[in-house]
Design a protein around this motif. Structure first.
Motif, mmCIF file in Angstrom:
data_model
loop_
_atom_site.group_PDB
_atom_site.id
_atom_site.type_symbol
_atom_site.label_atom_id
_atom_site.label_comp_id
_atom_site.label_asym_id
_atom_site.label_seq_id
_atom_site.Cartn_x
_atom_site.Cartn_y
_atom_site.Cartn_z
ATOM 1 N N ALA A 1 -5.133 6.764 10.938
ATOM 2 C CA ALA A 1 -4.682 7.024 9.691
ATOM 3 C C ALA A 1 -3.221 7.608 9.678
ATOM 4 O O ALA A 1 -2.224 7.295 8.788
ATOM 5 C CB ALA A 1 -5.621 8.051 8.928
ATOM 6 N N ALA A 2 -2.870 8.400 10.768
ATOM 7 C CA ALA A 2 -1.696 8.919 10.577
ATOM 8 C C ALA A 2 -0.461 7.874 11.066
ATOM 9 O O ALA A 2 0.476 8.141 10.442
ATOM 10 C CB ALA A 2 -1.553 10.123 11.866
ATOM 11 N N ASP A 3 -1.069 7.238 11.993
ATOM 12 C CA ASP A 3 0.169 6.031 12.376
ATOM 13 C C ASP A 3 0.229 4.903 11.417
ATOM 14 O O ASP A 3 1.275 4.657 10.887
ATOM 15 C CB ASP A 3 -0.452 5.245 13.423
ATOM 16 N N LEU A 4 -0.813 4.772 10.532
ATOM 17 C CA LEU A 4 -0.668 3.935 9.458
ATOM 18 C C LEU A 4 0.135 4.309 8.277
ATOM 19 O O LEU A 4 1.051 4.107 7.660
ATOM 20 C CB LEU A 4 -2.056 3.419 8.788
ATOM 21 N N PHE A 5 -0.190 5.843 7.882
ATOM 22 C CA PHE A 5 0.742 6.517 6.972
ATOM 23 C C PHE A 5 2.138 6.322 7.198
ATOM 24 O O PHE A 5 3.046 6.278 6.181
ATOM 25 C CB PHE A 5 0.133 7.728 6.618
ATOM 26 N N ARG A 6 2.585 6.774 8.639
ATOM 27 C CA ARG A 6 3.894 6.850 8.993
ATOM 28 C C ARG A 6 4.692 5.513 8.751
ATOM 29 O O ARG A 6 5.964 5.133 8.691
ATOM 30 C CB ARG A 6 4.106 7.197 10.190
ATOM 31 N N SER A 7 3.810 4.253 8.858
ATOM 32 C CA SER A 7 4.319 2.942 8.860
ATOM 33 C C SER A 7 4.540 2.502 7.367
ATOM 34 O O SER A 7 5.151 1.376 7.242
ATOM 35 C CB SER A 7 3.336 2.160 9.651
ATOM 36 N N LEU A 8 4.188 3.095 6.599
ATOM 37 C CA LEU A 8 4.158 2.605 5.164
ATOM 38 C C LEU A 8 5.560 2.504 4.629
ATOM 39 O O LEU A 8 6.475 3.531 4.880
ATOM 40 C CB LEU A 8 3.289 3.228 4.281
ATOM 41 N N PRO A 9 6.000 1.358 3.919
ATOM 42 C CA PRO A 9 7.336 1.400 3.338
ATOM 43 C C PRO A 9 7.757 2.630 2.379
ATOM 44 O O PRO A 9 8.627 3.178 2.678
ATOM 45 C CB PRO A 9 7.456 0.208 2.850
ATOM 46 N N VAL A 10 6.662 2.764 1.404
ATOM 47 C CA VAL A 10 6.876 3.941 0.430
ATOM 48 C C VAL A 10 5.502 4.645 0.634
ATOM 49 O O VAL A 10 4.625 4.349 -0.131
ATOM 50 C CB VAL A 10 7.432 3.474 -1.052
ATOM 51 N N ALA A 11 5.530 5.884 1.442
ATOM 52 C CA ALA A 11 4.401 6.482 1.532
ATOM 53 C C ALA A 11 4.124 7.424 0.289
ATOM 54 O O ALA A 11 5.078 7.862 -0.150
ATOM 55 C CB ALA A 11 4.143 7.351 2.872
ATOM 56 N N GLY A 12 2.891 7.520 -0.041
ATOM 57 C CA GLY A 12 2.372 8.497 -1.145
ATOM 58 C C GLY A 12 1.774 9.737 -0.615
ATOM 59 O O GLY A 12 2.430 10.290 -0.185
ATOM 60 N N VAL B 1 0.637 -1.195 -0.072
ATOM 61 C CA VAL B 1 -0.072 -0.160 -0.077
ATOM 62 C C VAL B 1 0.894 1.314 -0.043
ATOM 63 O O VAL B 1 1.864 1.236 0.700
ATOM 64 C CB VAL B 1 -1.147 -0.006 1.322
ATOM 65 N N ALA B 2 0.473 2.137 -0.938
ATOM 66 C CA ALA B 2 1.008 3.523 -0.663
ATOM 67 C C ALA B 2 0.173 4.700 -0.312
ATOM 68 O O ALA B 2 0.810 5.734 0.259
ATOM 69 C CB ALA B 2 1.637 3.781 -2.233
ATOM 70 N N HIS B 3 -1.116 4.518 -0.214
ATOM 71 C CA HIS B 3 -1.995 5.743 0.044
ATOM 72 C C HIS B 3 -2.763 5.432 0.933
ATOM 73 O O HIS B 3 -3.164 4.161 1.323
ATOM 74 C CB HIS B 3 -2.715 6.298 -1.326
ATOM 75 N N VAL B 4 -3.305 6.248 1.676
ATOM 76 C CA VAL B 4 -4.398 6.203 2.769
ATOM 77 C C VAL B 4 -5.542 6.929 2.320
ATOM 78 O O VAL B 4 -5.380 8.288 2.023
ATOM 79 C CB VAL B 4 -3.811 6.528 4.156
ATOM 80 N N LEU B 5 -6.518 6.671 2.674
ATOM 81 C CA LEU B 5 -7.908 7.113 2.353
ATOM 82 C C LEU B 5 -8.634 7.203 3.723
ATOM 83 O O LEU B 5 -9.272 6.314 4.253
ATOM 84 C CB LEU B 5 -8.866 6.719 1.409
ATOM 85 N N VAL B 6 -8.992 8.514 4.190
ATOM 86 C CA VAL B 6 -9.847 8.556 5.469
ATOM 87 C C VAL B 6 -11.157 9.361 5.107
ATOM 88 O O VAL B 6 -11.270 10.435 4.864
ATOM 89 C CB VAL B 6 -9.149 9.575 6.449
ATOM 90 N N PRO B 7 -12.318 8.567 5.194
ATOM 91 C CA PRO B 7 -13.745 9.172 4.884
ATOM 92 C C PRO B 7 -13.873 9.897 6.099
ATOM 93 O O PRO B 7 -13.733 9.441 7.416
ATOM 94 C CB PRO B 7 -14.655 7.991 4.646
#
Length: 284
Positions: free
Chosen positions: A49-60, A21-27
């Motif tokens: 979402a913030a914690d998840l985004f920081r944990s992504l290997p290559v965040a978009g 996963v590269a992106h995060v969507l928060v409705p």
């Protein structure tokens, strides 16, 4: 902001893993009574979402999606230089979520608001078709369990053009301890210079034998420590008509993205007007 590092995944696109996963969507999840704040459920989504985004290997990018529901008439007129000429009623959910994310230290370039959608179907439609992600890499959708199941089974297959999965927001969401609840260290056993000797633990001559720990004949069995079965609904349970509404909104949408958005939002407004006629006044 509370930190949540153990993510529970709900499958979407077969075979997709969080490592891809590269992106995060928060409705969005509604606004406060003044139209300028997030509900606790919405704030919980942002924290995960913030914690998840920081944990992504290559965040978009992390896309915050939502304006308000058609029944939400709260808030004073609000404008932003990013949408010249537009006046919003209260602050859009997307901008409220972005404000929290930026305050947590995320790069402003990585946090994108989609501030026009009025329901979950349009959240995904607009985020995808208006180019908020910037590329076709996979996305993780962050929400509470029941909402996420509806998104993954009813909405995402008809609105997203990329692989997707879901990340569950715990319900109830853990809150930080207030200062008065923070456990204090035990007092030191060393006496101060002015303190007297510790009291003797030996019984006084007049004291009787220690009380027996055996139960009296009239005492009953100790109370059970097993929790009572829960009789209420799940904390994140949705209204039983929510899935039906999403199916009606997402059904047979036009292939053209702009037309699909118009049709979906027209259906959403019609359904919310019907809900208002039957007495539903709140978003959830």
């Amino acid at each position: 902001m509370v930190t949540v590092l153990n993510f529970e995944i709900l499958p979407g696109t077969p075979g997709l893993t969080l490592a891809e996963v590269a992106h995060v969507l928060v409705p969005g999840r509604g606004r406060t009574a003044t139209g300028d704040g997030l509900t606790p459920e919405g704030a919980a989504r942002v924290a995960v979402a913030a914690d998840l985004f920081r944990s992504l290997p290559v965040a978009g990018r992390i896309v915050c999606a939502g304006y308000k529901s058609p029944l939400d008439s709260k808030g004073r007129p609000w404008t932003t230089p990013e949408a010249p000429g537009e006046v919003f009623q209260g602050v859009p959910e997307a901008d409220l979520m972005r404000e929290v994310l930026l305050a947590s230290g995320l790069d402003p370039f990585s946090v994108r608001p989609e501030r026009h959608s009025i329901d979950t179907v349009a959240n995904l439609l607009r985020s995808e078709s208006e180019g908020h992600f910037g590329d076709p890499r996979p996305v993780a959708i962050v929400s509470q369990r029941s909402h996420l199941r509806r998104i993954l089974s009813v909405i995402a297959p008809y609105t997203l053009r990329r692989p997707y999965l879901g990340v569950v927001v715990p319900s109830p969401f853990p809150a930080p301890l207030p200062p008065s609840s923070v456990p204090l260290p035990p007092p030191s056993s060393a006496g101060s210079p002015s303190s007297g000797p510790p009291p003797s633990s030996a019984p006084s001559p007049s004291s009787g034998p220690p009380p027996s720990s055996a139960s009296s004949p009239s005492s009953g069995p100790p109370p059970s420590s097993a929790p009572a079965p829960s009789s209420g609904p799940s904390p994140d349970a949705e209204h039983f008509l929510a899935e039906l509404a999403s199916r009606l909104i997402a059904a047979r949408l036009p292939a053209d993205p702009l037309r699909a958005i118009r049709v979906a939002e027209r259906r959403s407004v019609a359904l919310w007007r019907l809900a208002r006629a039957f007495g539903k006044r709140e978003y959830h």
